[in-house]
Motif scaffolding. Sequence first.
Motif, mmCIF file in Angstrom:
data_model
loop_
_atom_site.group_PDB
_atom_site.id
_atom_site.type_symbol
_atom_site.label_atom_id
_atom_site.label_comp_id
_atom_site.label_asym_id
_atom_site.label_seq_id
_atom_site.Cartn_x
_atom_site.Cartn_y
_atom_site.Cartn_z
ATOM 1 N N ALA A 178 -27.103 38.543 37.407
ATOM 2 C CA ALA A 178 -27.418 38.038 36.074
ATOM 3 C C ALA A 178 -26.584 36.806 35.756
ATOM 4 O O ALA A 178 -27.071 35.844 35.154
ATOM 5 N N ARG A 179 -25.308 36.804 36.161
ATOM 6 C CA ARG A 179 -24.443 35.649 35.899
ATOM 7 C C ARG A 179 -24.902 34.428 36.697
ATOM 8 O O ARG A 179 -24.919 33.299 36.181
ATOM 9 N N GLU A 180 -25.308 34.635 37.945
ATOM 10 C CA GLU A 180 -25.817 33.521 38.754
ATOM 11 C C GLU A 180 -27.093 32.948 38.144
ATOM 12 O O GLU A 180 -27.280 31.724 38.107
ATOM 13 N N ALA A 181 -27.968 33.827 37.632
ATOM 14 C CA ALA A 181 -29.189 33.366 36.979
ATOM 15 C C ALA A 181 -28.859 32.595 35.709
ATOM 16 O O ALA A 181 -29.505 31.590 35.382
ATOM 17 N N GLU A 182 -27.823 33.045 34.992
ATOM 18 C CA GLU A 182 -27.405 32.357 33.765
ATOM 19 C C GLU A 182 -26.885 30.958 34.085
ATOM 20 O O GLU A 182 -27.207 29.983 33.379
ATOM 21 N N VAL A 183 -26.102 30.850 35.134
ATOM 22 C CA VAL A 183 -25.590 29.535 35.544
ATOM 23 C C VAL A 183 -26.751 28.623 35.945
ATOM 24 O O VAL A 183 -26.807 27.442 35.555
ATOM 25 N N LEU A 184 -27.713 29.167 36.700
ATOM 26 C CA LEU A 184 -28.865 28.357 37.109
ATOM 27 C C LEU A 184 -29.700 27.922 35.903
ATOM 28 O O LEU A 184 -30.281 26.827 35.908
ATOM 29 N N ALA A 185 -29.746 28.760 34.873
ATOM 30 C CA ALA A 185 -30.496 28.383 33.669
ATOM 31 C C ALA A 185 -29.878 27.163 33.004
ATOM 32 O O ALA A 185 -30.593 26.272 32.524
ATOM 33 N N ASN B 107 -21.435 21.084 35.957
ATOM 34 C CA ASN B 107 -20.561 22.240 36.199
ATOM 35 C C ASN B 107 -19.481 22.359 35.129
ATOM 36 O O ASN B 107 -19.152 23.458 34.674
ATOM 37 N N GLU B 108 -18.925 21.235 34.732
ATOM 38 C CA GLU B 108 -17.881 21.237 33.705
ATOM 39 C C GLU B 108 -18.429 21.749 32.377
ATOM 40 O O GLU B 108 -17.774 22.558 31.695
ATOM 41 N N GLU B 109 -19.624 21.291 32.017
ATOM 42 C CA GLU B 109 -20.228 21.742 30.761
ATOM 43 C C GLU B 109 -20.568 23.234 30.809
ATOM 44 O O GLU B 109 -20.380 23.959 29.829
ATOM 45 N N ILE B 110 -21.069 23.695 31.963
ATOM 46 C CA ILE B 110 -21.403 25.117 32.107
ATOM 47 C C ILE B 110 -20.151 25.969 31.990
ATOM 48 O O ILE B 110 -20.153 27.030 31.346
ATOM 49 N N ALA B 111 -19.065 25.506 32.600
ATOM 50 C CA ALA B 111 -17.802 26.246 32.534
ATOM 51 C C ALA B 111 -17.342 26.384 31.088
ATOM 52 O O ALA B 111 -16.885 27.461 30.664
ATOM 53 N N ALA B 112 -17.477 25.300 30.303
ATOM 54 C CA ALA B 112 -17.056 25.340 28.907
ATOM 55 C C ALA B 112 -17.961 26.260 28.085
ATOM 56 O O ALA B 112 -17.475 27.026 27.234
ATOM 57 N N LEU C 138 -19.740 28.887 29.132
ATOM 58 C CA LEU C 138 -19.617 30.295 29.514
ATOM 59 C C LEU C 138 -18.183 30.807 29.494
ATOM 60 O O LEU C 138 -17.947 31.999 29.710
ATOM 61 N N GLY C 139 -17.222 29.905 29.236
ATOM 62 C CA GLY C 139 -15.828 30.317 29.206
ATOM 63 C C GLY C 139 -15.303 30.676 30.584
ATOM 64 O O GLY C 139 -14.485 31.603 30.725
ATOM 65 N N LEU C 140 -15.778 29.951 31.606
ATOM 66 C CA LEU C 140 -15.361 30.203 32.978
ATOM 67 C C LEU C 140 -14.600 28.994 33.512
ATOM 68 O O LEU C 140 -14.620 27.912 32.929
ATOM 69 N N SER C 141 -13.942 29.192 34.640
ATOM 70 C CA SER C 141 -13.296 28.061 35.298
ATOM 71 C C SER C 141 -14.329 27.286 36.097
ATOM 72 O O SER C 141 -15.401 27.816 36.434
ATOM 73 N N MET C 142 -14.028 26.047 36.385
ATOM 74 C CA MET C 142 -14.921 25.218 37.190
ATOM 75 C C MET C 142 -15.157 25.865 38.554
ATOM 76 O O MET C 142 -16.266 25.859 39.082
ATOM 77 N N LYS D 41 -18.696 26.970 40.323
ATOM 78 C CA LYS D 41 -19.086 26.482 41.645
ATOM 79 C C LYS D 41 -19.375 27.633 42.595
ATOM 80 O O LYS D 41 -20.323 27.576 43.394
ATOM 81 N N ASN D 42 -18.576 28.693 42.511
ATOM 82 C CA ASN D 42 -18.800 29.855 43.378
ATOM 83 C C ASN D 42 -20.126 30.544 43.050
ATOM 84 O O ASN D 42 -20.866 30.960 43.955
ATOM 85 N N HIS D 43 -20.441 30.674 41.763
ATOM 86 C CA HIS D 43 -21.718 31.274 41.363
ATOM 87 C C HIS D 43 -22.891 30.456 41.914
ATOM 88 O O HIS D 43 -23.875 31.011 42.427
ATOM 89 N N LEU D 44 -22.779 29.143 41.798
ATOM 90 C CA LEU D 44 -23.841 28.276 42.309
ATOM 91 C C LEU D 44 -23.960 28.382 43.821
ATOM 92 O O LEU D 44 -25.059 28.453 44.373
ATOM 93 N N ARG D 45 -22.811 28.404 44.511
ATOM 94 C CA ARG D 45 -22.820 28.477 45.971
ATOM 95 C C ARG D 45 -23.444 29.795 46.436
ATOM 96 O O ARG D 45 -24.278 29.806 47.343
ATOM 97 N N HIS D 46 -23.079 30.893 45.779
ATOM 98 C CA HIS D 46 -23.648 32.188 46.157
ATOM 99 C C HIS D 46 -25.157 32.231 45.887
ATOM 100 O O HIS D 46 -25.928 32.753 46.707
#
Length: 258
Positions: free
Chosen positions: A191-198, A206-211, A213-217, A221-226
């Motif tokens: 679900a988190r990987e799908a959220e990042v892809l959305a 990546n920087e905007e997504i991190a901000a 979702l409250g995640l680190s860069m 990147k790891n979610h996208l890579r997986h």
Amino acid sequence: MNNAIELGDEDCGHLARILLASRRVNLRHNFFSWVHGPVQSLIPHEILLCGIADEGGYLLHQRFTACRYFKDDHYHRVIHPADGLIHQLTHEWGAKREPRLIAALTDDPDGWHRRLLDLELKNLAFHGLCRVDGQMWGYASFSRLRVPFDARLALFMELLLPHLLVTLARVLANEARTRSLGDRHAGLITAREAEVLAWVRDGKTNEEIAAILGLSMLTVKNHLRHAMQKLVVRTRGQAVARAIALGFLRAQSSRRPE
């Protein structure tokens, strides 16, 4: 009666263009464009209702219309399995196996015109096609037509119906294949990987997504890579396209623009 009708060069040209264009129809929006494009040259209409029987003989009804007056309630009343219009037309058609043409009538002893007006259909041209066992395989019902209700219209219905149903069957088969592919890949991405892809789909970095979702860069990147590894793609864009095709993402965001 239709055997005596001769088509001119213009009608033959329209028919050829309709048939050739049908070969490019594989998706639902292609089908809509086809029936509201080339098919209009021979059967100008606003509403098309059609259906194909599944393995159990149950009709899978479809509608293709841009008519703002024909609402969901009208559609469900038309296809009602017990007393709907299609149910009645199917039984009437079964007796003669000929196109059923119902124009806008001033004299309406059978109540057909009142019923069509109530359903926002106005008029109707219906035809069906049988399987080898004699049971109905499919039908098409055009409404709000703008042509004379005569033998020429009946002939066009007879000529076009087999191609219309085969084209519709191809679209439905493609949809079923896509759903099946999605089922086989269910749970493939988290679900988190799908959220990042959305958010990637929505154009975020990546920087905007991190901000957002409250995640680190690094985590983004790891979610996208997986996700890319699981979807067997090489780029972010390919991952989004693959996720949409498999049903993990909508093609467009449902979020309101900021």
